[in-house]
Motif scaffolding. Structure first.
Motif, PDB file in Angstrom:
ATOM      1  N   PRO A  20       0.866  -1.035  -0.056  1.00  0.00           N
ATOM      2  CA  PRO A  20       0.049  -0.065  -0.055  1.00  0.00           C
ATOM      3  C   PRO A  20       0.832   1.353   0.251  1.00  0.00           C
ATOM      4  O   PRO A  20       2.110   1.207   0.436  1.00  0.00           O
ATOM      5  CB  PRO A  20      -0.836  -0.175   1.208  1.00  0.00           C
ATOM      6  CG  PRO A  20      -0.128  -0.913   2.357  1.00  0.00           C
ATOM      7  CD  PRO A  20       0.639  -1.984   1.371  1.00  0.00           C
ATOM      8  N   PRO A  21       0.350   2.140  -0.434  1.00  0.00           N
ATOM      9  CA  PRO A  21       1.186   3.418  -0.338  1.00  0.00           C
ATOM     10  C   PRO A  21       1.237   4.278   0.759  1.00  0.00           C
ATOM     11  O   PRO A  21       0.451   3.835   1.633  1.00  0.00           O
ATOM     12  CB  PRO A  21       0.428   4.565  -1.485  1.00  0.00           C
ATOM     13  CG  PRO A  21      -1.237   3.939  -1.181  1.00  0.00           C
ATOM     14  CD  PRO A  21      -1.022   2.769  -0.955  1.00  0.00           C
ATOM     15  N   ASP A  22       2.482   4.913   0.947  1.00  0.00           N
ATOM     16  CA  ASP A  22       2.705   5.624   2.076  1.00  0.00           C
ATOM     17  C   ASP A  22       2.051   6.720   2.466  1.00  0.00           C
ATOM     18  O   ASP A  22       1.928   7.267   1.197  1.00  0.00           O
ATOM     19  CB  ASP A  22       4.377   6.037   2.256  1.00  0.00           C
ATOM     20  CG  ASP A  22       5.077   4.699   2.615  1.00  0.00           C
ATOM     21  OD1 ASP A  22       4.828   3.759   3.140  1.00  0.00           O
ATOM     22  OD2 ASP A  22       6.322   4.710   2.066  1.00  0.00           O
ATOM     23  N   ARG A  23       1.420   7.116   3.556  1.00  0.00           N
ATOM     24  CA  ARG A  23       0.765   8.412   3.652  1.00  0.00           C
ATOM     25  C   ARG A  23       1.805   9.734   3.476  1.00  0.00           C
ATOM     26  O   ARG A  23       2.822   9.540   3.525  1.00  0.00           O
ATOM     27  CB  ARG A  23       0.349   8.559   4.965  1.00  0.00           C
ATOM     28  CG  ARG A  23      -1.106   8.040   5.230  1.00  0.00           C
ATOM     29  CD  ARG A  23      -1.642   8.859   6.384  1.00  0.00           C
ATOM     30  NE  ARG A  23      -3.415   8.895   6.320  1.00  0.00           N
ATOM     31  CZ  ARG A  23      -3.997   9.463   5.173  1.00  0.00           C
ATOM     32  NH1 ARG A  23      -3.576  10.324   4.146  1.00  0.00           N
ATOM     33  NH2 ARG A  23      -5.516   9.023   5.514  1.00  0.00           N
ATOM     34  N   PRO A  24       1.321  10.773   2.849  1.00  0.00           N
ATOM     35  CA  PRO A  24       2.169  11.529   2.502  1.00  0.00           C
ATOM     36  C   PRO A  24       2.760  12.588   3.815  1.00  0.00           C
ATOM     37  O   PRO A  24       1.935  12.444   4.744  1.00  0.00           O
ATOM     38  CB  PRO A  24       1.500  12.859   1.622  1.00  0.00           C
ATOM     39  CG  PRO A  24       0.050  12.267   1.818  1.00  0.00           C
ATOM     40  CD  PRO A  24       0.072  10.819   2.077  1.00  0.00           C
ATOM     41  N   HIS A  25       3.946  12.967   3.812  1.00  0.00           N
ATOM     42  CA  HIS A  25       4.447  13.606   5.125  1.00  0.00           C
ATOM     43  C   HIS A  25       4.049  14.989   4.946  1.00  0.00           C
ATOM     44  O   HIS A  25       3.908  15.802   3.966  1.00  0.00           O
ATOM     45  CB  HIS A  25       5.833  13.312   5.058  1.00  0.00           C
ATOM     46  CG  HIS A  25       6.423  12.006   5.315  1.00  0.00           C
ATOM     47  ND1 HIS A  25       6.280  11.157   6.171  1.00  0.00           N
ATOM     48  CD2 HIS A  25       7.200  11.202   4.318  1.00  0.00           C
ATOM     49  CE1 HIS A  25       6.859  10.130   6.156  1.00  0.00           C
ATOM     50  NE2 HIS A  25       7.137   9.777   4.835  1.00  0.00           N
ATOM     51  N   PRO A  26       3.691  15.620   5.980  1.00  0.00           N
ATOM     52  CA  PRO A  26       3.248  17.089   6.106  1.00  0.00           C
ATOM     53  C   PRO A  26       4.677  17.856   5.774  1.00  0.00           C
ATOM     54  O   PRO A  26       5.648  17.604   5.884  1.00  0.00           O
ATOM     55  CB  PRO A  26       3.045  17.389   7.742  1.00  0.00           C
ATOM     56  CG  PRO A  26       3.021  15.854   8.239  1.00  0.00           C
ATOM     57  CD  PRO A  26       3.599  14.892   7.389  1.00  0.00           C
ATOM     58  N   PRO A  27       4.214  19.229   5.088  1.00  0.00           N
ATOM     59  CA  PRO A  27       2.920  19.494   4.874  1.00  0.00           C
ATOM     60  C   PRO A  27       2.265  18.681   3.737  1.00  0.00           C
ATOM     61  O   PRO A  27       3.102  18.849   2.627  1.00  0.00           O
ATOM     62  CB  PRO A  27       3.300  21.130   4.543  1.00  0.00           C
ATOM     63  CG  PRO A  27       4.471  21.053   4.314  1.00  0.00           C
ATOM     64  CD  PRO A  27       5.447  19.729   4.728  1.00  0.00           C
ATOM     65  N   VAL A  28       1.107  18.425   3.863  1.00  0.00           N
ATOM     66  CA  VAL A  28       0.376  18.016   2.997  1.00  0.00           C
ATOM     67  C   VAL A  28      -0.553  18.465   1.821  1.00  0.00           C
ATOM     68  O   VAL A  28      -1.330  19.586   2.265  1.00  0.00           O
ATOM     69  CB  VAL A  28      -0.499  16.572   3.369  1.00  0.00           C
ATOM     70  CG1 VAL A  28      -1.229  15.869   2.435  1.00  0.00           C
ATOM     71  CG2 VAL A  28       0.206  15.761   4.171  1.00  0.00           C
ATOM     72  N   THR A  29      -0.132  18.707   0.604  1.00  0.00           N
ATOM     73  CA  THR A  29      -0.951  19.429  -0.313  1.00  0.00           C
ATOM     74  C   THR A  29      -2.181  18.660  -0.705  1.00  0.00           C
ATOM     75  O   THR A  29      -2.234  17.472  -0.583  1.00  0.00           O
ATOM     76  CB  THR A  29      -0.120  19.861  -1.596  1.00  0.00           C
ATOM     77  OG1 THR A  29       0.066  18.587  -2.223  1.00  0.00           O
ATOM     78  CG2 THR A  29       0.994  20.668  -1.442  1.00  0.00           C
ATOM     79  N   ALA A  30      -3.080  19.326  -1.540  1.00  0.00           N
ATOM     80  CA  ALA A  30      -4.398  18.826  -1.879  1.00  0.00           C
ATOM     81  C   ALA A  30      -3.968  17.816  -3.045  1.00  0.00           C
ATOM     82  O   ALA A  30      -4.438  16.618  -2.978  1.00  0.00           O
ATOM     83  CB  ALA A  30      -5.206  19.577  -2.602  1.00  0.00           C
ATOM     84  N   GLU A  31      -2.859  17.912  -3.850  1.00  0.00           N
ATOM     85  CA  GLU A  31      -2.360  16.970  -4.804  1.00  0.00           C
ATOM     86  C   GLU A  31      -1.834  15.779  -4.196  1.00  0.00           C
ATOM     87  O   GLU A  31      -2.084  14.842  -4.669  1.00  0.00           O
ATOM     88  CB  GLU A  31      -1.395  17.748  -5.631  1.00  0.00           C
ATOM     89  CG  GLU A  31      -1.860  18.578  -6.796  1.00  0.00           C
ATOM     90  CD  GLU A  31      -0.954  19.408  -7.377  1.00  0.00           C
ATOM     91  OE1 GLU A  31       0.216  19.313  -7.051  1.00  0.00           O
ATOM     92  OE2 GLU A  31      -1.161  19.944  -8.355  1.00  0.00           O
ATOM     93  N   ASP A  32      -0.896  16.078  -3.024  1.00  0.00           N
ATOM     94  CA  ASP A  32      -0.504  14.911  -2.425  1.00  0.00           C
ATOM     95  C   ASP A  32      -1.657  13.848  -1.725  1.00  0.00           C
ATOM     96  O   ASP A  32      -1.416  12.829  -2.047  1.00  0.00           O
ATOM     97  CB  ASP A  32       0.434  15.305  -1.186  1.00  0.00           C
ATOM     98  CG  ASP A  32       1.607  15.985  -1.483  1.00  0.00           C
ATOM     99  OD1 ASP A  32       2.143  15.895  -2.670  1.00  0.00           O
ATOM    100  OD2 ASP A  32       2.215  16.811  -0.381  1.00  0.00           O
ATOM    101  N   GLU A  33      -2.621  14.545  -1.295  1.00  0.00           N
ATOM    102  CA  GLU A  33      -3.589  13.724  -0.786  1.00  0.00           C
ATOM    103  C   GLU A  33      -4.336  13.056  -2.085  1.00  0.00           C
ATOM    104  O   GLU A  33      -4.817  11.855  -1.573  1.00  0.00           O
ATOM    105  CB  GLU A  33      -4.742  14.467  -0.041  1.00  0.00           C
ATOM    106  CG  GLU A  33      -5.595  13.623   0.799  1.00  0.00           C
ATOM    107  CD  GLU A  33      -5.219  12.984   1.736  1.00  0.00           C
ATOM    108  OE1 GLU A  33      -6.006  11.768   2.194  1.00  0.00           O
ATOM    109  OE2 GLU A  33      -4.165  13.059   2.371  1.00  0.00           O
ATOM    110  N   GLU A  34      -4.618  13.583  -3.099  1.00  0.00           N
ATOM    111  CA  GLU A  34      -5.393  12.969  -4.155  1.00  0.00           C
ATOM    112  C   GLU A  34      -4.675  11.713  -4.782  1.00  0.00           C
ATOM    113  O   GLU A  34      -4.989  10.824  -5.055  1.00  0.00           O
ATOM    114  CB  GLU A  34      -5.698  14.026  -5.100  1.00  0.00           C
ATOM    115  CG  GLU A  34      -6.458  13.583  -6.452  1.00  0.00           C
ATOM    116  CD  GLU A  34      -7.731  12.959  -6.056  1.00  0.00           C
ATOM    117  OE1 GLU A  34      -8.041  11.987  -6.712  1.00  0.00           O
ATOM    118  OE2 GLU A  34      -8.380  13.366  -5.078  1.00  0.00           O
ATOM    119  N   ARG A  35      -3.132  12.164  -4.712  1.00  0.00           N
ATOM    120  CA  ARG A  35      -2.610  11.154  -5.309  1.00  0.00           C
ATOM    121  C   ARG A  35      -2.478   9.718  -4.456  1.00  0.00           C
ATOM    122  O   ARG A  35      -2.419   8.859  -4.868  1.00  0.00           O
ATOM    123  CB  ARG A  35      -0.870  11.580  -5.368  1.00  0.00           C
ATOM    124  CG  ARG A  35      -0.049  10.535  -5.935  1.00  0.00           C
ATOM    125  CD  ARG A  35       1.201  11.147  -6.380  1.00  0.00           C
ATOM    126  NE  ARG A  35       2.436  10.432  -6.533  1.00  0.00           N
ATOM    127  CZ  ARG A  35       2.771   9.230  -7.027  1.00  0.00           C
ATOM    128  NH1 ARG A  35       1.842   8.629  -7.757  1.00  0.00           N
ATOM    129  NH2 ARG A  35       3.820   8.507  -7.132  1.00  0.00           N
TER     130      ARG A  35
END
Length: 153
Positions: A23-38
């Protein structure tokens, strides 16, 4: 606790692509909307994929449509495993793996492990290029990933 059964039969080359089974790793902060969508897109791709996950308990993240059967009793889940092993044994690449006494021991061991809340996972070569993955995953809760909810709820 109950137990979900999973099976996958496919090309060994695809099974060997570990990145597709993680499974993908959660994006590290700061998280952009693009990061969250990806992240959400990658997670959904992982969930829909029929490939077995690298960690057996992560089957619980997968789509419920991949559940082959659900059992309340470890012995019933192990019996399913026995039927699957028997059905596929003629195609096992190794004659030693297809030995009926060995398969019986695998079922007995699976029953004991499931009774103690431990997941069971086996893999076998079928011919030169195919691979069979069989898994029995304890649910509600799973001792390895207790935060994961049951895929059927």
């Amino acid at each position: 606790m109950h137990i979900h059964a999973y099976s996958w039969l496919g090309e060994k080359e695809l099974f060997d692509r570990e990145a597709l089974r993680r499974p993908p790793d959660r994006p590290h902060p700061p998280v952009t909307a693009e990061d969250e969508e990806r992240y959400r897109t990658l997670l959904e791709t992982f969930r829909r994929s029929e490939l077995p996950p690298l960690e057996t308990s992560l089957w619980l993240l997968k789509s419920p449509t991949l559940i082959r059967a659900t059992f309340e009793e470890p012995k019933d889940a192990a019996a399913w495993l026995g039927r699957e092993l028997t059905a596929h044994a003629p195609g096992f690449l190794s004659h030693q793996e297809a030995d009926t006494a060995r398969l019986s021991r695998l079922v007995t061991t699976a029953t004991a492990r499931l009774t103690h809340g431990t997941d069971v996972s086996f893999g076998f070569y079928l011919g030169r290029t195919s691979f069979l993955s069989l898994a029995l995953v304890t649910c509600t809760p799973n001792p390895w990933t207790p935060a994961l909810s049951c895929p059927l709820t």
